[in-house]
Design a protein around this motif. Structure first.
Motif, PDB file in Angstrom:
ATOM      1  N   LEU A  94     -50.326  -9.766  18.458  1.00 57.47           N
ATOM      2  CA  LEU A  94     -51.694  -9.430  18.834  1.00 57.47           C
ATOM      3  C   LEU A  94     -52.699 -10.281  18.055  1.00 57.47           C
ATOM      4  N   ALA A  95     -52.482 -10.448  16.755  1.00 60.55           N
ATOM      5  CA  ALA A  95     -53.389 -11.257  15.949  1.00 60.55           C
ATOM      6  C   ALA A  95     -53.407 -12.711  16.429  1.00 60.55           C
ATOM      7  N   GLU A  96     -52.270 -13.232  16.787  1.00 60.35           N
ATOM      8  CA  GLU A  96     -52.202 -14.616  17.282  1.00 60.35           C
ATOM      9  C   GLU A  96     -52.981 -14.781  18.582  1.00 60.35           C
ATOM     10  N   ARG A  97     -52.810 -13.839  19.519  1.00 57.50           N
ATOM     11  CA  ARG A  97     -53.531 -13.921  20.794  1.00 57.50           C
ATOM     12  C   ARG A  97     -55.041 -13.852  20.592  1.00 57.50           C
ATOM     13  N   CYS A  98     -55.493 -12.894  19.798  1.00 55.95           N
ATOM     14  CA  CYS A  98     -56.931 -12.707  19.605  1.00 55.95           C
ATOM     15  C   CYS A  98     -57.554 -13.902  18.891  1.00 55.95           C
ATOM     16  N   ALA A  99     -56.850 -14.419  17.890  1.00 56.56           N
ATOM     17  CA  ALA A  99     -57.374 -15.574  17.167  1.00 56.56           C
ATOM     18  C   ALA A  99     -57.472 -16.789  18.071  1.00 56.56           C
ATOM     19  N   ALA A 100     -56.456 -17.014  18.886  1.00 53.92           N
ATOM     20  CA  ALA A 100     -56.458 -18.187  19.768  1.00 53.92           C
ATOM     21  C   ALA A 100     -57.612 -18.134  20.761  1.00 53.92           C
ATOM     22  N   ARG A 101     -57.881 -16.947  21.317  1.00 51.74           N
ATOM     23  CA  ARG A 101     -58.958 -16.834  22.307  1.00 51.74           C
ATOM     24  C   ARG A 101     -60.322 -17.140  21.692  1.00 51.74           C
ATOM     25  N   VAL A 102     -60.529 -16.713  20.449  1.00 57.00           N
ATOM     26  CA  VAL A 102     -61.839 -16.892  19.827  1.00 57.00           C
ATOM     27  C   VAL A 102     -61.995 -18.282  19.217  1.00 57.00           C
ATOM     28  N   ILE A 119     -62.762 -11.911  16.528  1.00 56.38           N
ATOM     29  CA  ILE A 119     -61.296 -11.817  16.490  1.00 56.38           C
ATOM     30  C   ILE A 119     -60.867 -10.383  16.214  1.00 56.38           C
ATOM     31  N   TRP A 120     -61.472  -9.788  15.197  1.00 58.89           N
ATOM     32  CA  TRP A 120     -61.061  -8.430  14.828  1.00 58.89           C
ATOM     33  C   TRP A 120     -61.616  -7.388  15.780  1.00 58.89           C
ATOM     34  N   ALA A 121     -62.730  -7.687  16.427  1.00 60.34           N
ATOM     35  CA  ALA A 121     -63.227  -6.778  17.464  1.00 60.34           C
ATOM     36  C   ALA A 121     -62.214  -6.697  18.601  1.00 60.34           C
ATOM     37  N   GLU A 122     -61.705  -7.848  19.042  1.00 58.20           N
ATOM     38  CA  GLU A 122     -60.689  -7.851  20.106  1.00 58.20           C
ATOM     39  C   GLU A 122     -59.396  -7.202  19.624  1.00 58.20           C
ATOM     40  N   VAL A 301     -53.771 -14.865  11.417  1.00 56.44           N
ATOM     41  CA  VAL A 301     -55.078 -15.441  11.746  1.00 56.44           C
ATOM     42  C   VAL A 301     -55.348 -16.669  10.884  1.00 56.44           C
ATOM     43  N   ALA A 302     -55.008 -16.605   9.605  1.00 53.31           N
ATOM     44  CA  ALA A 302     -55.203 -17.767   8.733  1.00 53.31           C
ATOM     45  C   ALA A 302     -54.370 -18.949   9.205  1.00 53.31           C
ATOM     46  N   ARG A 303     -53.137 -18.699   9.599  1.00 53.86           N
ATOM     47  CA  ARG A 303     -52.294 -19.796  10.101  1.00 53.86           C
ATOM     48  C   ARG A 303     -52.874 -20.404  11.365  1.00 53.86           C
ATOM     49  N   GLU A 304     -53.440 -19.561  12.236  1.00 55.04           N
ATOM     50  CA  GLU A 304     -54.063 -20.071  13.461  1.00 55.04           C
ATOM     51  C   GLU A 304     -55.259 -20.963  13.135  1.00 55.04           C
ATOM     52  N   VAL A 305     -56.033 -20.571  12.125  1.00 56.00           N
ATOM     53  CA  VAL A 305     -57.172 -21.395  11.712  1.00 56.00           C
ATOM     54  C   VAL A 305     -56.687 -22.713  11.137  1.00 56.00           C
ATOM     55  N   LEU A 306     -55.721 -22.653  10.215  1.00 56.63           N
ATOM     56  CA  LEU A 306     -55.247 -23.860   9.532  1.00 56.63           C
ATOM     57  C   LEU A 306     -54.503 -24.797  10.465  1.00 56.63           C
ATOM     58  N   ALA A 307     -53.918 -24.269  11.530  1.00 58.07           N
ATOM     59  CA  ALA A 307     -53.234 -25.136  12.496  1.00 58.07           C
ATOM     60  C   ALA A 307     -54.223 -25.985  13.283  1.00 58.07           C
ATOM     61  N   ARG A 308     -55.478 -25.531  13.369  1.00 57.60           N
ATOM     62  CA  ARG A 308     -56.493 -26.228  14.156  1.00 57.60           C
ATOM     63  C   ARG A 308     -57.458 -27.053  13.314  1.00 57.60           C
ATOM     64  N   TYR A 309     -57.737 -26.573  12.067  1.00 61.30           N
ATOM     65  CA  TYR A 309     -58.842 -27.150  11.321  1.00 61.30           C
ATOM     66  C   TYR A 309     -58.480 -27.427   9.864  1.00 61.30           C
ATOM     67  N   ASP A 310     -59.186 -28.411   9.301  1.00 61.59           N
ATOM     68  CA  ASP A 310     -59.329 -28.527   7.858  1.00 61.59           C
ATOM     69  C   ASP A 310     -60.631 -27.816   7.496  1.00 61.59           C
ATOM     70  N   LEU A 311     -60.643 -27.126   6.360  1.00 58.39           N
ATOM     71  CA  LEU A 311     -61.789 -26.316   5.959  1.00 58.39           C
ATOM     72  C   LEU A 311     -62.490 -26.958   4.760  1.00 58.39           C
ATOM     73  N   TYR A 312     -63.822 -26.997   4.836  1.00 58.29           N
ATOM     74  CA  TYR A 312     -64.618 -27.535   3.744  1.00 58.29           C
ATOM     75  C   TYR A 312     -65.832 -26.634   3.532  1.00 58.29           C
TER      76      TYR A 312
END
Length: 382
Positions: A94-102, A119-122, A301-312
């Protein structure tokens, strides 16, 4: 930092002479956890002037909010319901699906708390209703949660009409909830229960925790579990948590905390002492019902973010996070956005110069207004 310390000082003393800071003169840092998990430290609202303030921030329906119910059958009924609702959640999927959509399509300068809230609302909508969250519901949940946390941070006043829109939506959808709701509550109270437990506390705390975690990861790459432990230790979600004692609590010093005392537990001071973090409370005394599935969902959710982006980020990172976690998302692979980081630093310092004054003024007003309307005192006194 000065404003944060002032807020903690105010919270610890709203109850006057009855408020006992922990740690403090009576209870040392070494007894923080023992007193926190003592069975008699189980009162939550009745008898504490500080409760009026938290009820004010968490309205509507704070009297049925699981965090603020007094111990007894109704608390057990509500707590059982929350555990039942969470028990069969396919957390990682569920967390993976919601994170990907947002997350898909997002980039550039963002506020992490704002990014995480949808993400957490969904996520919690699907936990409650068992179906995908429609955009209308997501917008209502985000508006409600943002209003609650903005008031809690004293960066804005509360807007009850905004919160009431979510209440009306939930009231109209109660028959669609595929779970047994607490039978001790009326229908409007069942709507308030869902709003307070899942769409206030769960959405707000998950969004805050994720913003802290991602800012820690933006500081330097590290193991995800290590980063989560550091985020919980350095940036505890609670500043001051209060409990009311239902019986005398003996101390190792031979002194006693009298029955009816208001204990104000200072989480940041406890964590600064280097002791084991307790981000989800303690198992034996009013534990957080999400203590098992929340960290698992956060990792996904953190893995979904890190798979897409570098954070600064070059913004100030403090426990209250009044700046909502400014960060730059750079799609991978990418380069460090030096110009954006300079802009972020200048903007963040400028915002800090006036935000502290806003927090002080609005926080003082809300403390006064909460004491005027006396939501908790009137509930128990009526």
């Amino acid at each position: 930092m000065v404003i944060t310390r002032l807020r903690n000082w105010v919270f610890a003393r709203v109850n006057g002479d009855e408020g006992i800071p922990v740690p403090g003169d009576l209870v040392g840092i070494d007894e923080f956890r023992r007193v926190y998990e003592h069975p008699a430290a189980n009162g939550r609202s009745r008898g504490a002037a500080l409760s009026d303030l938290f009820w004010y921030w968490l309205a509507p329906g704070p009297h049925v909010h699981q965090e603020h119910l007094e111990p007894g059958e109704q608390y057990r009924d509500v707590a059982r319901t929350t555990r039942h609702v969470l028990a069969r959640v396919p957390v990682e999927e569920l967390a993976e699906r919601c994170a990907a959509r947002v997350l898909d399509g997002r980039r550039g300068l963002v506020r992490l708390r704002d990014l995480m809230m949808p993400i957490w609302a969904e996520f919690y909508y699907e936990v409650v209703f068992g179906t995908r969250c429609p955009r209308e519901a997501r917008d209502l949940i985000v508006a409600n949660a943002d209003d609650v946390v903005t008031a809690l941070k004293c960066t804005g006043l509360r807007h009850m009409k905004r919160r009431a829109r979510l209440t009306r939506y939930l009231l109209a959808r109660l028959n669609d909830v595929p779970h047994h709701l607490p039978s001790s509550l009326s229908r409007i109270e069942q709507a308030w229960y869902l709003q307070g437990t899942f769409f206030n506390t769960a959405v707000v705390q998950s969004s805050e925790a994720m913003a802290h975690l991602l800012l820690v990861l933006a500081e330097r790459p590290r193991d995800l579990d290590e980063a989560m432990d550091e985020a919980f230790r350095r940036f505890p979600l609670f500043g001051i948590a209060h409990r009311i004692t239902s019986a005398d609590v003996p101390l190792e010093s031979g002194r006693t905390i009298p029955r009816g005392s208001v204990l104000c537990f200072n989480y940041p001071e406890y964590h600064r002492a280097g002791l084991e973090p307790i981000p989800f409370g303690v198992t034996g005394n009013r534990p957080c019902p999400a203590r098992v599935h929340a960290p698992a969902a956060m990792r996904v959710v953190a893995r979904e973010v890190l798979a897409r982006y570098d954070l600064y980020s070059s913004a100030t990172h403090t426990r209250p996070l009044p700046n909502r976690g400014p960060c730059v998302l750079v799609p991978r692979p990418g380069r460090e956005p030096l110009a954006l980081l300079v802009f972020m630093r200048v903007r963040d310092r400028w915002e800090d110069t006036w935000r502290g004054l806003v927090q002080l003024v609005l926080g003082s007003y809300m403390v006064w207004d909460a004491r005027r309307v006396k939501l908790c005192q009137r509930h128990f006194g009526g």
